[in-house]
Design a protein around this motif. Sequence first.
Motif, PDB file in Angstrom:
ATOM      1  N   ASP A  16      -0.968   7.284  -1.079  1.00  0.00           N
ATOM      2  CA  ASP A  16      -0.031   8.125  -0.339  1.00  0.00           C
ATOM      3  C   ASP A  16       0.093   7.679   1.120  1.00  0.00           C
ATOM      4  OD1 ASP A  16       0.222   9.641  -2.643  1.00  0.00           O
ATOM      5  OD2 ASP A  16      -1.386  11.015  -2.066  1.00  0.00           O
ATOM      6  N   GLN A  17      -1.018   7.194   1.684  1.00  0.00           N
ATOM      7  CA  GLN A  17      -1.014   6.785   3.082  1.00  0.00           C
ATOM      8  C   GLN A  17      -2.230   5.918   3.349  1.00  0.00           C
ATOM      9  OE1 GLN A  17      -1.177  10.065   5.824  1.00  0.00           O
ATOM     10  NE2 GLN A  17      -0.500   8.881   7.570  1.00  0.00           N
ATOM     11  N   ARG A  18      -2.069   4.922   4.211  1.00  0.00           N
ATOM     12  CA  ARG A  18      -3.189   4.061   4.590  1.00  0.00           C
ATOM     13  C   ARG A  18      -3.208   3.952   6.113  1.00  0.00           C
ATOM     14  NH1 ARG A  18      -3.923  -1.617   1.671  1.00  0.00           N
ATOM     15  NH2 ARG A  18      -4.658  -0.195   0.060  1.00  0.00           N
ATOM     16  N   ILE A  19      -4.345   4.280   6.715  1.00  0.00           N
ATOM     17  CA  ILE A  19      -4.478   4.282   8.167  1.00  0.00           C
ATOM     18  C   ILE A  19      -5.608   3.341   8.551  1.00  0.00           C
ATOM     19  CG2 ILE A  19      -4.932   5.705  10.213  1.00  0.00           C
ATOM     20  CD1 ILE A  19      -4.076   8.136   8.472  1.00  0.00           C
ATOM     21  N   ALA A  20      -5.347   2.433   9.479  1.00  0.00           N
ATOM     22  CA  ALA A  20      -6.375   1.498   9.940  1.00  0.00           C
ATOM     23  C   ALA A  20      -7.392   2.224  10.807  1.00  0.00           C
ATOM     24  CB  ALA A  20      -5.733   0.365  10.727  1.00  0.00           C
ATOM     25  N   LEU A  21      -8.663   1.876  10.637  1.00  0.00           N
ATOM     26  CA  LEU A  21      -9.729   2.436  11.449  1.00  0.00           C
ATOM     27  C   LEU A  21      -9.992   1.566  12.672  1.00  0.00           C
ATOM     28  CD1 LEU A  21     -12.255   3.511   8.666  1.00  0.00           C
ATOM     29  CD2 LEU A  21     -10.743   4.983   9.992  1.00  0.00           C
TER      30      LEU A  21
END
Length: 321
Positions: A16-21
């Motif tokens: 659904d969503q991918r966020i970089a750390l």
Amino acid sequence: MQSSLYEQFFNTQSKDQRIALWNGCGTLEKFTLGNQCYVAKVTQVPLDLQHKNIKQTSFSLKRKVRSYEKEQLFYKQCADVLKDVCIVPKMFELHAERGIFVTLLEDYEAKGFINKNTANIEDINKVIEWLAHFHTTWLEEAQIHSQFEEYGEGNYWHLKTRPDEFEKMPSGLLKENARRLDVALTSTRYKTMIHGDAKLANFAFGSKGVIGYDFQHVGVGIGLSDVMLLLTTVLDSEGLEKHCELLLDKYFQALTTQLNRNQSAIVGKDVENDWRALWPLIWVDFHRFLAGWKPEHPKINDYMKAQSAHMLIKRRSLLTC
């Protein structure tokens, strides 16, 4: 036989969503299975990790890996204890192999919690109450805290884990008194488990209250260090001057109320007397870290400088080994 959530996550083609750390250390990946929304925190510290403020060493890389180990340890050992105390994400599965950490949690946004870029006094009070409840859960006399020895000290700026930043510090009273500060803060009568990175970005707000997350820097410490860090992210120097004392009152009221609710043998006023005296030292200690890490940081404002001047010049007698 039903596959584990871990296996289902890696077999789910569409996220659904991918966020970089932070700094290329992994991703947060949201996905849905059936009617349940999940978040997978997938982390791995790159061997060639780069940071603009300080050169990475083997020591600092190990510290970062350790932070992910500590977070999984917290979800395994401590999160369930907080069920009726303060809200944290529900953990479903933990996996760690060859330096890769996968932490599978519920998606707090799907539960109605939202992040805020700024906070008003009502929001700040809600987080302070969350912190007071969190700290009260493990508040003990310092010598009793052997159960949390495997976590070590909480927060990310204490002196023992920041030798590189210490070496970068310019000469002066801050550097000269760094070890005395550390001794004064670690010799306090009362200690607890602290969040360690209690900035506004690590809390979200909903109709049911506040949820706290990102437990990479948990460990033993002084509850007010969490309060201090929170305030550096929500108030400028003028706001700190105006609101600090009232917010500290709010914190100790919530802490005492929770201690009484728990029928604890610890007296809230005793903790308050012990920790309030350390309030300026906590600020000076964070100033010490920033002076070596990023000396132009905007958090080094007039309020922080005043705390440093107060302790390093006017009350140097408190900094005794």
